[in-house]
Design a protein around this motif. Structure first.
Motif, PDB file in Angstrom:
ATOM      1  N   THR A   1      12.264 -15.715   0.411  1.00  0.00           N
ATOM      2  CA  THR A   1      11.013 -15.256   1.022  1.00  0.00           C
ATOM      3  C   THR A   1      10.752 -13.789   0.707  1.00  0.00           C
ATOM      4  O   THR A   1       9.623 -13.397   0.375  1.00  0.00           O
ATOM      5  CB  THR A   1      11.076 -15.459   2.542  1.00  0.00           C
ATOM      6  OG1 THR A   1      11.303 -16.838   2.834  1.00  0.00           O
ATOM      7  CG2 THR A   1       9.778 -15.005   3.203  1.00  0.00           C
ATOM      8  N   MET A   2      11.799 -12.945   0.777  1.00  0.00           N
ATOM      9  CA  MET A   2      11.632 -11.516   0.516  1.00  0.00           C
ATOM     10  C   MET A   2      11.248 -11.244  -0.940  1.00  0.00           C
ATOM     11  O   MET A   2      10.453 -10.345  -1.221  1.00  0.00           O
ATOM     12  CB  MET A   2      12.922 -10.761   0.857  1.00  0.00           C
ATOM     13  CG  MET A   2      13.201 -10.615   2.339  1.00  0.00           C
ATOM     14  SD  MET A   2      11.844  -9.837   3.267  1.00  0.00           S
ATOM     15  CE  MET A   2      11.623  -8.307   2.359  1.00  0.00           C
TER      16      MET A   2
ATOM     17  N   VAL B   1       9.452 -13.197  -2.917  1.00  0.00           N
ATOM     18  CA  VAL B   1       8.030 -13.532  -3.058  1.00  0.00           C
ATOM     19  C   VAL B   1       7.173 -12.499  -2.339  1.00  0.00           C
ATOM     20  O   VAL B   1       6.134 -12.053  -2.853  1.00  0.00           O
ATOM     21  CB  VAL B   1       7.759 -14.948  -2.511  1.00  0.00           C
ATOM     22  CG1 VAL B   1       6.258 -15.246  -2.527  1.00  0.00           C
ATOM     23  CG2 VAL B   1       8.511 -15.989  -3.344  1.00  0.00           C
ATOM     24  N   LEU B   2       7.593 -12.087  -1.134  1.00  0.00           N
ATOM     25  CA  LEU B   2       6.840 -11.085  -0.372  1.00  0.00           C
ATOM     26  C   LEU B   2       6.785  -9.762  -1.126  1.00  0.00           C
ATOM     27  O   LEU B   2       5.730  -9.102  -1.164  1.00  0.00           O
ATOM     28  CB  LEU B   2       7.490 -10.885   0.995  1.00  0.00           C
ATOM     29  CG  LEU B   2       6.857  -9.822   1.903  1.00  0.00           C
ATOM     30  CD1 LEU B   2       5.406 -10.200   2.231  1.00  0.00           C
ATOM     31  CD2 LEU B   2       7.673  -9.658   3.185  1.00  0.00           C
ATOM     32  N   PHE B   3       7.905  -9.366  -1.732  1.00  0.00           N
ATOM     33  CA  PHE B   3       7.930  -8.128  -2.502  1.00  0.00           C
ATOM     34  C   PHE B   3       6.953  -8.191  -3.675  1.00  0.00           C
ATOM     35  O   PHE B   3       6.209  -7.236  -3.926  1.00  0.00           O
ATOM     36  CB  PHE B   3       9.345  -7.870  -3.025  1.00  0.00           C
ATOM     37  CG  PHE B   3       9.440  -6.688  -3.957  1.00  0.00           C
ATOM     38  CD1 PHE B   3       9.541  -5.402  -3.453  1.00  0.00           C
ATOM     39  CD2 PHE B   3       9.412  -6.860  -5.335  1.00  0.00           C
ATOM     40  CE1 PHE B   3       9.616  -4.304  -4.300  1.00  0.00           C
ATOM     41  CE2 PHE B   3       9.487  -5.779  -6.190  1.00  0.00           C
ATOM     42  CZ  PHE B   3       9.586  -4.492  -5.679  1.00  0.00           C
TER      43      PHE B   3
ATOM     44  N   ALA C   1       4.256  -9.976  -3.973  1.00  0.00           N
ATOM     45  CA  ALA C   1       2.887  -9.892  -3.464  1.00  0.00           C
ATOM     46  C   ALA C   1       2.560  -8.460  -3.033  1.00  0.00           C
ATOM     47  O   ALA C   1       1.438  -7.972  -3.256  1.00  0.00           O
ATOM     48  CB  ALA C   1       2.711 -10.850  -2.290  1.00  0.00           C
ATOM     49  N   THR C   2       3.515  -7.766  -2.439  1.00  0.00           N
ATOM     50  CA  THR C   2       3.294  -6.390  -1.982  1.00  0.00           C
ATOM     51  C   THR C   2       3.050  -5.451  -3.153  1.00  0.00           C
ATOM     52  O   THR C   2       2.178  -4.578  -3.102  1.00  0.00           O
ATOM     53  CB  THR C   2       4.512  -5.910  -1.168  1.00  0.00           C
ATOM     54  OG1 THR C   2       4.734  -6.791  -0.068  1.00  0.00           O
ATOM     55  CG2 THR C   2       4.281  -4.500  -0.640  1.00  0.00           C
TER      56      THR C   2
ATOM     57  N   SER D   1      -0.395  -5.761  -4.457  1.00  0.00           N
ATOM     58  CA  SER D   1      -1.447  -5.465  -3.484  1.00  0.00           C
ATOM     59  C   SER D   1      -1.747  -3.975  -3.492  1.00  0.00           C
ATOM     60  O   SER D   1      -1.197  -3.211  -4.268  1.00  0.00           O
ATOM     61  CB  SER D   1      -1.007  -5.914  -2.086  1.00  0.00           C
ATOM     62  OG  SER D   1      -0.004  -5.047  -1.586  1.00  0.00           O
TER      63      SER D   1
ATOM     64  N   THR E   1      10.204  -3.259   1.454  1.00  0.00           N
ATOM     65  CA  THR E   1      10.460  -4.663   1.111  1.00  0.00           C
ATOM     66  C   THR E   1      11.594  -4.782   0.097  1.00  0.00           C
ATOM     67  O   THR E   1      12.331  -5.779   0.089  1.00  0.00           O
ATOM     68  CB  THR E   1       9.191  -5.344   0.560  1.00  0.00           C
ATOM     69  OG1 THR E   1       8.641  -4.545  -0.490  1.00  0.00           O
ATOM     70  CG2 THR E   1       8.151  -5.520   1.654  1.00  0.00           C
TER      71      THR E   1
END
Length: 415
Positions: A92-93, A95-97, A99-100, A103, A113
């Motif tokens: 999860t981290m 994928v979140l990283f 996306a961050t 962004s 992240t």
């Protein structure tokens, strides 16, 4: 009745099973891809090499802060529940990283992240070493333990070397063929699938017989901070610093010659040689003691690194890398062997994650510092950093020589 001797590797292979080694090998890949993958995507998405270096260092910071605690949790509650939780959290981290980074979020959030990636990193290599050491200590005849331990540490270090050479290569392939974000998304998928499989392997249920029914260890937490163990952590930190500094300095060296993409190929000269020599440690005679091996092979590493001050061509660089490859693999095997031998009873996973964290933290710091020096001052000063790192590994070996006892304190697996 005379007991038929079984070769150590065959014996351990029978205990763990071939699927275990295959799963454990592939499950290491995401960890080897993280630091380089983070650097790649940050530079591509945000156009900042300095931010990329800081982000890679942040991954190492997260690992340093949380890795040993995760190892302690695995010792206390078993690896299965810890690794399953980490597989989901780290995927999860990642994928979140990604996306961050793409962004409009502030750089501070990108760094935060990245720390999360390191904090949730499932360190399969240390966990694998812990499982195998526990199997050797609990299930094998005493006469076979020392030889099997040496062969196991040799294999595990060779597997690490192979993965840390192939991981960055895979990052480059995915980033070039698909997009800069692809390596991290691929690492997330591998983490969930193969770290999950590693967690669910039957060996994941095994807890050291040194633990009581409630999971408590007979040794004190303070035993983790004995000088005999801390010097091993310092030595392996030096090896990690060398990995990060050498790859970054080599990239700068080849960039000066208009071929930065060839840095990975030259680095492979050291990596392949190191992996082969690491495997060869299992065949060294017992009379060549562990404390002597550390001094000899780290000395070869230091001697090879001193040649960096004289390299003026790719051919000379390959020669220096080949010499350093002779030293680095066996040094790493020896340090892990000392870590296994000096692990307080019931705390094997804690110690192995301390050592694994030392490698990744050193790699992150080495890459970040060397990159900053190469960018601001030049390649020649950057090539000094691998020498400093090799000196740390050698100096720790000197200290270890005086701290080592002829008969080690660890009762189950002798050094």
């Amino acid at each position: 009745m005379a007991q038929t001797h079984i070769a150590p590797r065959q014996s351990l292979l029978k205990l763990a099973g071939l699927p275990y080694f295959l799963i454990a090998f592939i499950a290491r890949l995401p960890f080897a891809m993280m630091v380089v993958g983070v650097l790649t995507v940050v530079v591509a998405a945000r156009g900042s090499i300095s931010l990329g270096g800081l982000t890679s260092a942040s991954v190492g910071l997260g690992t340093a802060c949380f890795g040993p605690f995760l190892g302690a949790a695995a010792d206390r509650f078993g690896q299965r529940v810890v690794l399953l939780t980490l597989a989901v959290a780290n995927g999860t981290m990642l994928v979140l990283f990604t996306a961050t980074v793409y962004s409009s979020a502030a750089d501070a959030l990108v760094l935060l992240t990245a720390v999360g990636i390191g904090a949730t990193a499932p360190q399969v290599a240390p966990m694998s070493r812990s499982r195998l050491v526990t199997m050797i200590a609990d299930r094998m005849p005493p006469a076979q333990r020392a030889g099997t331990l040496s062969g196991t540490m040799a294999y595990e270090s060779a597997a690490d070397e192979t993965v840390f050479v192939f991981g960055p290569f895979l990052v480059g392939v995915l980033a070039s063929a698909i997009a800069p974000w692809a390596p991290l998304v691929g690492a997330a998928a591998l983490t969930v699938l193969f770290v999950g499989a590693f967690a669910l392997h039957p060996s994941g249920r095994h807890v050291s017989l040194d633990r009581d029914a409630s999971g408590r260890a007979p040794s004190a937490v303070a035993d983790l901070f004995r000088p005999q163990l801390l010097v091993v952590v310092l030595g392996i930190l030096g090896v990690g610093l060398f990995f990060g500094a050498m790859l970054t300095a080599l990239t700068s060296f080849m960039a000066d010659r208009g071929a930065p993409e060839q840095a990975g190929l030259l680095y492979g000269v050291m990596g392949v040689g190191s992996a082969l020599l690491a495997l060869g440690v299992a065949w060294l005679p017992p009379s060549f003691s562990l404390r002597a091996r550390w001094l000899v092979f780290s000395g070869i590493l230091l001697a090879g690194s001193l040649l960096l001050g004289f390299v003026d061509s790719a051919a000379m660089m390959m020669l220096a890398l080949a010499i350093m490859g002779v030293g680095i693999g066996p040094t790493l095997v020896t340090q892990y062997s000392f870590g296994a031998a000096r692990s307080p009873l019931g705390r094997s996973a804690t110690v192995m994650t301390m050592l694994g964290s030392g490698v990744i933290v050193g790699q992150s710091i080495g890459a970040a510092v060397t990159g900053a020096i190469a960018e601001s001052v030049g390649t020649a000063p950057a090539l000094v950093l691998p020498v400093v790192a090799a000196s740390i590994a050698f100096a720790a070996g000197v200290v270890n020589w005086f701290l080592s006892r002829t008969r080690p304190r660890r009762r189950r697996v002798a050094a």
